[in-house]
Design an enzyme around this catalytic site. Sequence first.
Site, mmCIF file in Angstrom:
data_model
loop_
_atom_site.group_PDB
_atom_site.id
_atom_site.type_symbol
_atom_site.label_atom_id
_atom_site.label_comp_id
_atom_site.label_asym_id
_atom_site.label_seq_id
_atom_site.Cartn_x
_atom_site.Cartn_y
_atom_site.Cartn_z
ATOM 1 N N PHE A 97 0.871 -1.186 0.000
ATOM 2 C CA PHE A 97 0.000 0.000 0.000
ATOM 3 C C PHE A 97 0.909 1.238 0.000
ATOM 4 O O PHE A 97 1.934 1.248 0.668
ATOM 5 C CB PHE A 97 -0.844 -0.013 1.283
ATOM 6 N N ALA A 112 -0.481 -2.535 5.636
ATOM 7 C CA ALA A 112 0.217 -2.593 6.921
ATOM 8 C C ALA A 112 -0.496 -3.509 7.919
ATOM 9 O O ALA A 112 0.140 -4.124 8.780
ATOM 10 C CB ALA A 112 0.349 -1.189 7.502
ATOM 11 N N PHE A 113 -1.808 -3.600 7.783
ATOM 12 C CA PHE A 113 -2.568 -4.427 8.721
ATOM 13 C C PHE A 113 -2.145 -5.894 8.650
ATOM 14 O O PHE A 113 -2.274 -6.633 9.626
ATOM 15 C CB PHE A 113 -4.071 -4.294 8.400
ATOM 16 N N VAL A 165 1.405 4.272 6.557
ATOM 17 C CA VAL A 165 -0.035 4.447 6.781
ATOM 18 C C VAL A 165 -0.296 5.950 6.759
ATOM 19 O O VAL A 165 0.317 6.704 7.526
ATOM 20 C CB VAL A 165 -0.495 3.828 8.118
ATOM 21 N N THR A 187 -11.262 9.320 7.772
ATOM 22 C CA THR A 187 -12.071 8.467 8.651
ATOM 23 C C THR A 187 -11.174 7.851 9.735
ATOM 24 O O THR A 187 -9.947 7.918 9.634
ATOM 25 C CB THR A 187 -12.701 7.305 7.844
ATOM 26 N N HIS A 202 -10.320 4.960 10.060
ATOM 27 C CA HIS A 202 -9.617 3.783 9.547
ATOM 28 C C HIS A 202 -8.127 3.817 9.898
ATOM 29 O O HIS A 202 -7.540 2.816 10.323
ATOM 30 C CB HIS A 202 -9.801 3.746 8.021
ATOM 31 N N PHE A 257 10.635 -1.508 13.659
ATOM 32 C CA PHE A 257 9.367 -0.927 13.196
ATOM 33 C C PHE A 257 9.643 0.247 12.255
ATOM 34 O O PHE A 257 9.871 1.375 12.700
ATOM 35 C CB PHE A 257 8.560 -0.479 14.416
ATOM 36 N N ARG A 298 10.246 11.293 4.854
ATOM 37 C CA ARG A 298 10.846 10.333 5.800
ATOM 38 C C ARG A 298 11.375 9.066 5.120
ATOM 39 O O ARG A 298 11.904 8.184 5.785
ATOM 40 C CB ARG A 298 9.791 9.953 6.859
HETATM 41 N N1 INI Z 1 -2.635 0.090 4.464
HETATM 42 C C1 INI Z 1 -1.431 0.716 4.493
HETATM 43 O O1 INI Z 1 -0.376 0.066 4.564
HETATM 44 N N2 INI Z 1 -1.395 2.075 4.473
HETATM 45 C C2 INI Z 1 -2.525 2.846 4.403
HETATM 46 O O2 INI Z 1 -2.397 4.097 4.364
HETATM 47 C C3 INI Z 1 -3.784 2.199 4.362
HETATM 48 N N3 INI Z 1 -4.996 2.973 4.285
HETATM 49 O O3 INI Z 1 -4.924 4.202 4.240
HETATM 50 O O4 INI Z 1 -6.104 2.423 4.246
HETATM 51 C C4 INI Z 1 -3.799 0.774 4.387
HETATM 52 N N4 INI Z 1 -4.987 0.115 4.337
HETATM 53 C C5 INI Z 1 -5.082 -1.301 4.008
HETATM 54 C C6 INI Z 1 -4.967 -2.173 5.234
HETATM 55 O O5 INI Z 1 -3.640 -2.186 5.715
HETATM 56 C C7 INI Z 1 -5.369 -3.621 4.929
HETATM 57 O O6 INI Z 1 -4.571 -4.122 3.875
HETATM 58 C C8 INI Z 1 -6.848 -3.737 4.520
HETATM 59 O O7 INI Z 1 -7.675 -3.182 5.521
HETATM 60 C C9 INI Z 1 -7.249 -5.228 4.296
HETATM 61 O O8 INI Z 1 -7.056 -5.985 5.491
#
Ligand code: INI
Length: 165
Positions: A22, A56-57, A81, A86, A88, A113, A127
């Site tokens: 992402f 990142a999740f 991220v 929102t 999120h 990290f 950064r």
């Molecule tokens: N994932 C990121 O790594 N960076 C982001 O900015 C981001 N935003 O903005 O939504 C993001 N979302 C995806 C998330 O990490 C998951 O892949 C998704 O929710 C599916 O599980």
Amino acid sequence: MRSYAVSTDAQGLRFGIVVSRFNHEVAHKLLQGCAAFLEAQGARADDLHLAWVPGAFEIPLAARRLAESGRYDALIALGAVIRGGTPHFDYICAGVSDGVREVMRDTGCPVAFGVLTVNDIAQALERAGGSAGDKGAEAARTAIEMAQLCRVLDAPPAAEAEPSK
Ligand code: INI
């Protein structure tokens, strides 16, 4: 007072790098800075193993699998991220930072990290090797230092495990 030695020598160390795709422009820059630092410190390109994840999740799950494999001296988490309109952002930030911390706690494998949590893309690029530094390289340095420190702390009680004067 005596301190355990600090080393940033990456020779002979093996690293797992988990990168969120992402915000891929930022991710690639972070990875570039990270890999360049590891290799400059003596790591072999063949000893840097990359796991790409969608966001990142997903970083903690891949990091846990790599840590549990026992193949790595340290792991490095990279990604960006970026705050949207929102809540999120807050859930993703909490998920990745709590998750990475839990991987370290549960496995004992160091995880650096290098995930940026920023307000916009400009802050991220600053950064990732821009005017505000290189968080990819910083994470690499942390991973080397923690891998080396863990080696010394784990060593049997012998001369090399003694803190130096
Ligand atoms: N994932 C990121 O790594 N960076 C982001 O900015 C981001 N935003 O903005 O939504 C993001 N979302 C995806 C998330 O990490 C998951 O892949 C998704 O929710 C599916 O599980």
